[in-house]
Enzyme design. Structure first.
Site: not given
Ligand code: GRF
Length: 216
Positions: A106, A108, A135, A144
């Protein structure tokens, strides 16, 4: 390596993976893009690149577990060896995580363990942090909280607001996610229980993304 991507929104991280594959920087094939939000931009990106999709509304399933089961049945049928959560905004239940234990990652937007959950950029600013970032971690049943594989650090600048900071972090998320996925496709990264092994050795601290987009 066949990979499945889970996404709920605009899919810019998915796009970074697609671009890296098309440029042959990443030797992988996206065999499925799955979503809990039919109609989201990430699914449209997949369709544009002829990638198979699966999407369903959680509320149309009898329970949270039933939704996860349907989703991970589709992932299993796709033949994916790695599942990348790239902006997938739902918690995945323990049973489904166990089905793909050590094979779900994932991304984050924070330097975990700081700021798990939502609104990370505003929270980093409110906490007076001087540094923020992103991360990539192994997904476990706890939100997370799985072992962190790699991070990209982004300085917080005077005058930053959450939007500006999010933009700079997102620009580093894309190469970070590609770099970690690459390690999996090269079979250099393995997850055993809650340990991350890189080239057969325990990873004691997260890898760091250098400005040239290589991990150290
Ligand atoms: C990113 O900031 C990711 O880290 C978070 O949600 C956002 C998703 O962005 N979990 P995208 O849909 O990949 O443009």
């Amino acid at each position: 390596m066949p990979i499945a991507v889970l996404a709920s929104g605009r899919g810019s991280n998915l796009q970074a993976l697609i671009d890296a594959i098309e440029d042959q920087r990443l030797l992988a094939r996206i065999v499925l893009v799955a979503s809990d939000r039919p109609g989201c931009v990430a699914l449209a990106r997949a369709l544009q690149h002829s990638i198979p999709t699966w999407a369903a509304r959680p509320r149309e399933h009898a329970s949270r577990d039933a939704f996860d089961r349907a989703l991970f049945d589709a992932v299993a049928q796709s033949g994916a060896e790695l599942v990348v959560c790239a902006g997938y905004m739902r918690i995945i239940g323990a049973d489904s995580v166990a089905r793909f234990a050590g094979r779900i990652i994932n991304i984050h937007p924070s330097l975990l363990p700081r700021h798990p959950g939502l609104d990370t950029h505003a929270r980093a600013l409110a906490a007076g942090d001087t540094e923020h970032g992103a991360s990539v971690h192994v997904l476990t049943a706890e939100l997370d909280a799985g072992p962190v594989i790699a991070q990209a650090r982004v300085p917080i600048l005077a005058g930053d607001d959450a939007e500006r900071l999010a933009e700079r972090v997102l620009a580093r998320e894309h190469p970070l996610l590609v770099a970690v996925t690459t390690l999996f496709t090269q079979h250099r990264l393995r997850v055993c229980d809650d340990r991350v092994l890189i080239d057969g050795r325990n990873l004691n601290a997260p890898l760091q993304l250098r400005p040239d987009n290589h991990l150290i």
